[in-house]
Motif scaffolding. Structure first.
Motif, PDB file in Angstrom:
ATOM      1  N   HIS A  15       0.836  -1.112   0.101  1.00 15.23           N
ATOM      2  CA  HIS A  15      -0.359  -0.014   0.077  1.00 15.23           C
ATOM      3  C   HIS A  15       1.040   1.383  -0.245  1.00 15.23           C
ATOM      4  N   GLN A 219     -10.934   0.368   2.119  1.00 14.43           N
ATOM      5  CA  GLN A 219     -10.759   1.865   1.888  1.00 14.43           C
ATOM      6  C   GLN A 219     -10.122   2.610   2.899  1.00 14.43           C
ATOM      7  N   ILE A 222      -5.183   2.831  -0.262  1.00 14.04           N
ATOM      8  CA  ILE A 222      -4.833   2.981  -1.451  1.00 14.04           C
ATOM      9  C   ILE A 222      -3.647   1.750  -1.431  1.00 14.04           C
ATOM     10  N   THR A 225      -1.943  -1.600  -6.917  1.00 11.22           N
ATOM     11  CA  THR A 225      -2.577  -2.020  -7.916  1.00 11.22           C
ATOM     12  C   THR A 225      -3.915  -1.275  -8.388  1.00 11.22           C
ATOM     13  N   ASP A 226      -4.599  -0.336  -7.349  1.00  9.60           N
ATOM     14  CA  ASP A 226      -5.415   0.544  -7.837  1.00  9.60           C
ATOM     15  C   ASP A 226      -5.645   1.172  -8.775  1.00  9.60           C
ATOM     16  N   SER A 227      -6.859   1.443  -9.247  1.00 11.02           N
ATOM     17  CA  SER A 227      -7.159   2.216 -10.142  1.00 11.02           C
ATOM     18  C   SER A 227      -7.685   3.540 -10.187  1.00 11.02           C
ATOM     19  N   GLN A 230     -10.451   4.251  -8.529  1.00 13.16           N
ATOM     20  CA  GLN A 230     -10.124   3.741  -6.858  1.00 13.16           C
ATOM     21  C   GLN A 230      -9.510   4.617  -6.063  1.00 13.16           C
ATOM     22  N   ILE A 231      -8.846   5.314  -6.711  1.00 13.29           N
ATOM     23  CA  ILE A 231      -7.655   5.539  -6.149  1.00 13.29           C
ATOM     24  C   ILE A 231      -8.353   7.547  -5.292  1.00 13.29           C
ATOM     25  N   LYS A 234     -11.280   6.389  -2.806  1.00 13.39           N
ATOM     26  CA  LYS A 234     -10.931   6.241  -1.613  1.00 13.39           C
ATOM     27  C   LYS A 234     -10.415   8.228  -0.887  1.00 13.39           C
ATOM     28  N   GLU A 295      -2.117   8.929  -8.473  1.00 16.39           N
ATOM     29  CA  GLU A 295      -2.265   8.010  -9.219  1.00 16.39           C
ATOM     30  C   GLU A 295      -0.603   8.046 -10.692  1.00 16.39           C
ATOM     31  N   ARG A 302       2.179   0.286 -11.904  1.00 14.01           N
ATOM     32  CA  ARG A 302       1.147  -0.316 -12.133  1.00 14.01           C
ATOM     33  C   ARG A 302       0.856  -1.070 -13.186  1.00 14.01           C
TER      34      ARG A 302
END
Ligand code: TYM
Length: 344
Positions: A15, A219, A222, A225-227, A230-231, A234, A295, A302
């Motif tokens: 994370h 939640q 992060i 691999t979160d898109s 998703q980032i 959260k 991101e 990623r």
């Protein structure tokens, strides 16, 4: 030269806290290192066993962690990267160190005390009862000391939650040197902790505790691999406060300050500096910029991870070469250790 050693447990995709507190520093140290420095990074499967693991998931995580380390930029040509469980020197040295470590010291470790508290809550009792906890949890930090000392490491890049373990490693090193080393020389160097400015990234849902892999609330963290969406969702739902404007105040405003710490780390600036640029802006604006920065940070790794995770043959080769190098290095230490303690 410096000998830099660190480890991470194969308990799922890392994370943002793992990344900002430790992994990004591994990559940075690899960049800055000169030819005389050694870098050694281990995926510590034996440590993961101290909590119940699903064997299939553990095996998958073990290889995914190797893919992750490659994806963020650890270079197997420059750094030794290997699975701890491929090198038996760690368990051998851990056993020897167990025999010079007082149980009382291990009982005082905050990680141990936290496990005790967990089990007390789970069994709704106020009794201090360690009889149900596995012995591995108690000697966990001794295995960690063995990881470090097996390479006679001088520097250990980790987050703040590992400070007490590092202190114990120094204690154990000193006690070995005093007990077994002729002339009480510093056979084991006392390892120094290296930390980043964001050495303690907080949970997005509860900014009084650290971001952790084990929190049941996904939640709250992060992961690599979160898109992008998703980032951003959260970060948008991160707990802050109702004070107007943005300011950096970790005690009164832990949630907002955590976001500033994250943004500052992404931009390689100081949190105070970032805070002043946002003084008159809204939390919404801050959150949106934090999401974009994270991101931008995770985007490349990623994609690289997605490419590498299925390259099993390559991963196996990297692990095999790494284990060979690791064994060579630690075997040198162990030959001296065995002879100093009389097992030769
Ligand atoms: P582990 O696997 O829990 O975490 C890996 C690294 O991530 C750091 N970290 C954080 N940093 C900042 N904020 C957070 N919220 C956060 N959460 C985790 C950890 O400090 C760590 O650097 N016991 C170690 C693994 C280990 C090890 C070693 C480390 C085993 N042997 C020898 C160094 C040297 C651990 O559980 O890390």
């Amino acid at each position: 030269g410096r000998i830099i050693f660190s480890g991470i447990q194969p308990t799922g995709i890392p994370h943002l806290g793992n990344y900002l507190g430790a992994l990004s520093n591994w990559v940075q140290l690899q960049k800055e290192a000169n030819v005389n420095d050694k870098l050694i990074f281990s995926i510590v499967g034996w440590h993961a066993l101290t909590l119940p693991q699903n064997p299939n998931e553990l095996s998958q995580s073990r290889w995914e962690m190797l893919a992750t380390l490659l994806a963020i930029g650890i270079d197997p040509k420059r750094s030794v990267m290997f699975h701890q469980d491929d090198n038996q020197c760690h368990t051998e040295l851990a056993w020897i160190l167990n025999c010079i470590t007082p149980v009382g010291k291990l009982r005082r470790m905050t990680t141990w005390k936290a496990r005790l508290a967990d089990s007390r809550n789970a069994n709704s009792t106020s009794e201090i009862d360690e009889s149900m906890l596995n012995a591995g949890l108690l000697i966990y930090p001794v295995l960690q000391a063995a990881d470090i000392l097996a390479y006679r490491a001088t520097h250990v890049p980790v987050g703040e939650d590992q400070t007490q373990h590092l202190e114990l490693s120094r204690d154990i090193a000193q006690s070995f040197n005093r007990t077994f080393v002729p002339g009480k020389k510093r056979f084991f160097p006392l390892p120094t902790q290296l930390s980043t400015p964001s050495k303690r990234v907080l949970s997005l849902r509860d900014p009084t505790s650290k971001m952790s892999k084990s929190s049941p609330d996904v939640q709250s963290r992060i992961i690599l691999t979160d898109s992008a969406s998703q980032i951003s969702s959260k970060i948008r739902s991160a707990v802050t406060d109702s004070i107007k404007g943005i300011s950096y105040d970790p005690v009164q405003r832990p949630g907002v300050s955590n976001l500033l710490t994250i943004l500052a780390a992404c931009l390689q600036k100081e949190p105070e500096e970032v805070a002043s640029a946002y003084a008159s802006k809204s939390t919404g604006e801050l959150k949106s910029d934090v999401a974009d920065a994270v991101e931008a940070l995770f985007n490349g790794p990623r994609a690289e991870f997605e490419r590498l995770r299925s390259e099993k043959a390559y991963l196996v080769q990297v692990a095999k070469d790494g284990a060979e190098r690791a064994k060579e290095l630690s075997e040198e230490t162990m030959m001296s250790v065995r002879s100093m303690i009389g097992l030769h």
